[in-house]
Design a protein around this motif. Structure first.
Motif, PDB file in Angstrom:
ATOM      1  N   PHE A   1      -6.832 -22.711 -35.680  1.00 35.08           N
ATOM      2  CA  PHE A   1      -7.872 -22.924 -34.673  1.00 35.08           C
ATOM      3  C   PHE A   1      -8.741 -24.098 -35.130  1.00 35.08           C
ATOM      4  CE2 PHE A   1     -11.932 -20.735 -32.789  1.00 35.08           C
ATOM      5  CZ  PHE A   1     -12.036 -21.739 -31.832  1.00 35.08           C
ATOM      6  N   PRO A   2      -8.394 -25.324 -34.752  1.00 32.36           N
ATOM      7  CA  PRO A   2      -9.089 -26.498 -35.282  1.00 32.36           C
ATOM      8  C   PRO A   2     -10.598 -26.476 -35.079  1.00 32.36           C
ATOM      9  CG  PRO A   2      -7.046 -27.171 -34.234  1.00 32.36           C
ATOM     10  CD  PRO A   2      -7.233 -25.724 -33.919  1.00 32.36           C
ATOM     11  N   CYS A   3     -11.065 -26.130 -33.884  1.00 33.65           N
ATOM     12  CA  CYS A   3     -12.507 -26.115 -33.644  1.00 33.65           C
ATOM     13  C   CYS A   3     -13.198 -25.006 -34.410  1.00 33.65           C
ATOM     14  CB  CYS A   3     -12.796 -26.001 -32.148  1.00 33.65           C
ATOM     15  SG  CYS A   3     -12.481 -27.528 -31.228  1.00 33.65           S
TER      16      CYS A   3
ATOM     17  N   ILE B   1      -6.713 -31.423 -35.658  1.00 34.25           N
ATOM     18  CA  ILE B   1      -5.268 -31.218 -35.642  1.00 34.25           C
ATOM     19  C   ILE B   1      -4.556 -32.152 -36.601  1.00 34.25           C
ATOM     20  CG2 ILE B   1      -3.196 -31.450 -34.204  1.00 34.25           C
ATOM     21  CD1 ILE B   1      -4.916 -30.468 -31.829  1.00 34.25           C
TER      22      ILE B   1
ATOM     23  N   ILE C   1      -1.158 -23.912 -32.427  1.00 38.13           N
ATOM     24  CA  ILE C   1      -2.368 -24.699 -32.608  1.00 38.13           C
ATOM     25  C   ILE C   1      -3.174 -24.692 -31.319  1.00 38.13           C
ATOM     26  CG2 ILE C   1      -3.329 -26.962 -33.162  1.00 38.13           C
ATOM     27  CD1 ILE C   1      -0.836 -27.622 -34.720  1.00 38.13           C
ATOM     28  N   ASN C   2      -4.428 -24.263 -31.397  1.00 39.08           N
ATOM     29  CA  ASN C   2      -5.308 -24.349 -30.236  1.00 39.08           C
ATOM     30  C   ASN C   2      -5.554 -25.815 -29.890  1.00 39.08           C
ATOM     31  OD1 ASN C   2      -5.610 -21.688 -31.278  1.00 39.08           O
ATOM     32  ND2 ASN C   2      -7.581 -21.489 -30.258  1.00 39.08           N
ATOM     33  N   ALA C   3      -5.463 -26.134 -28.613  1.00 36.45           N
ATOM     34  CA  ALA C   3      -5.658 -27.517 -28.176  1.00 36.45           C
ATOM     35  C   ALA C   3      -6.411 -27.531 -26.856  1.00 36.45           C
ATOM     36  CB  ALA C   3      -4.317 -28.227 -28.032  1.00 36.45           C
TER      37      ALA C   3
ATOM     38  N   PRO D   1     -12.491 -26.020 -26.232  1.00 35.55           N
ATOM     39  CA  PRO D   1     -12.547 -24.591 -26.520  1.00 35.55           C
ATOM     40  C   PRO D   1     -13.636 -23.890 -25.720  1.00 35.55           C
ATOM     41  CG  PRO D   1     -13.739 -25.776 -28.207  1.00 35.55           C
ATOM     42  CD  PRO D   1     -13.166 -26.826 -27.272  1.00 35.55           C
TER      43      PRO D   1
ATOM     44  N   GLN E   1      -9.803 -30.670 -31.354  1.00 32.39           N
ATOM     45  CA  GLN E   1      -8.684 -30.170 -30.558  1.00 32.39           C
ATOM     46  C   GLN E   1      -8.241 -31.138 -29.467  1.00 32.39           C
ATOM     47  OE1 GLN E   1      -9.606 -25.406 -31.260  1.00 32.39           O
ATOM     48  NE2 GLN E   1      -9.421 -26.126 -29.171  1.00 32.39           N
TER      49      GLN E   1
ATOM     50  N   CYS F   1      -4.953 -26.693 -23.415  1.00 35.77           N
ATOM     51  CA  CYS F   1      -4.868 -28.156 -23.522  1.00 35.77           C
ATOM     52  C   CYS F   1      -5.711 -28.890 -22.488  1.00 35.77           C
ATOM     53  CB  CYS F   1      -3.425 -28.648 -23.433  1.00 35.77           C
ATOM     54  SG  CYS F   1      -2.391 -28.144 -24.807  1.00 35.77           S
TER      55      CYS F   1
END
Length: 221
Positions: A61-63, A69, A90-92, A95, A104, A127
């Motif tokens: 979860f990048p954020c 990413i 991967i969350n994109a 958010p 993201q 996305c």
């Protein structure tokens, strides 16, 4: 059973989930969430849960981690996924939580796909608003996929539905958001109204996930 779900992919980060996977391996498969900011400890966590609990994927979860990413801190995780031959979710996109979306941005996955051509990446959580870019990148990179997590079917992005109905029938797979805010009752009551073509449904609901996640030992060809 009520919704004819054969296998559920669940978060594998605590003893309850580990017990579910161990007790019902034909019904539950695990994904382990990793935080690249933790450095090699994150790699060790991924390795340990793979070896001890048979997780079928990592997730990131990048954020939530404030690690983009394409941040090089994530590269050891990506390399370990390649070594273990498992995909990473991967969350994109923008958010829901009120944190900066920059980590993201969908375009950041381009360099990762280039650097790790063997890495299977499954984009999730929409996305948006870059679904058109996500489609372009999936056309470009063979191992880039999309799951419909966190979206009620009536809100599936039109770009993604159109892509699945054309060149992306092998790239888009179902994911819900139960129990994190989207009930199975709502998802499965709205799914019949999604305008997928008949040939897409078996792949979307079952075959793509079986293949990419290598579930049940009977991956679709």
């Amino acid at each position: 059973d009520r919704f004819n779900i054969e296998i559920a992919v669940i978060s594998a980060n605590d003893e309850l989930s580990f017990e579910a996977i161990k007790t019902h391996p034909d019904r539950f498969a695990g994904q382990v969430m990793v935080d690249p900011a933790q450095g090699m400890d994150a790699v060790r966590l991924l390795t340990r849960t793979y070896e001890e609990h048979g997780v079928v994927a990592a997730s990131f979860f990048p954020c939530g981690c404030n690690v983009a990413i394409d941040d090089k801190r994530a590269y050891p995780i990506y390399a370990k996924c390649v070594e273990l031959d498992i995909p990473i979710f991967i969350n994109a996109g923008v958010p829901g939580p009120r944190v900066p979306f920059k980590p993201q941005y969908v375009g950041l996955v381009d360099e990762v796909c280039w650097f790790f051509p063997e890495l299977k990446i499954i984009l999730r959580h929409g996305c948006e608003p870059w679904t058109d870019l996500a489609v372009k990148l999936m056309l470009k990179w063979p191992n880039l996929y999309y799951s419909t997590s966190a979206f009620a079917p009536k809100y599936f992005p039109k770009d993604i539905v159109a892509y699945a109905n054309s060149r992306g029938s092998d790239k888009v797979m179902y994911a819900g958001y139960y129990p994190s805010g989207l009930s199975l009752e709502r998802s499965f009551s709205e799914l019949p109204d999604v305008p997928f073509s008949p040939k897409v449904w078996p792949k979307f609901l079952r075959e793509n996930a079986l293949r990419v996640l290598k579930l049940g030992g009977n991956e679709a060809s």
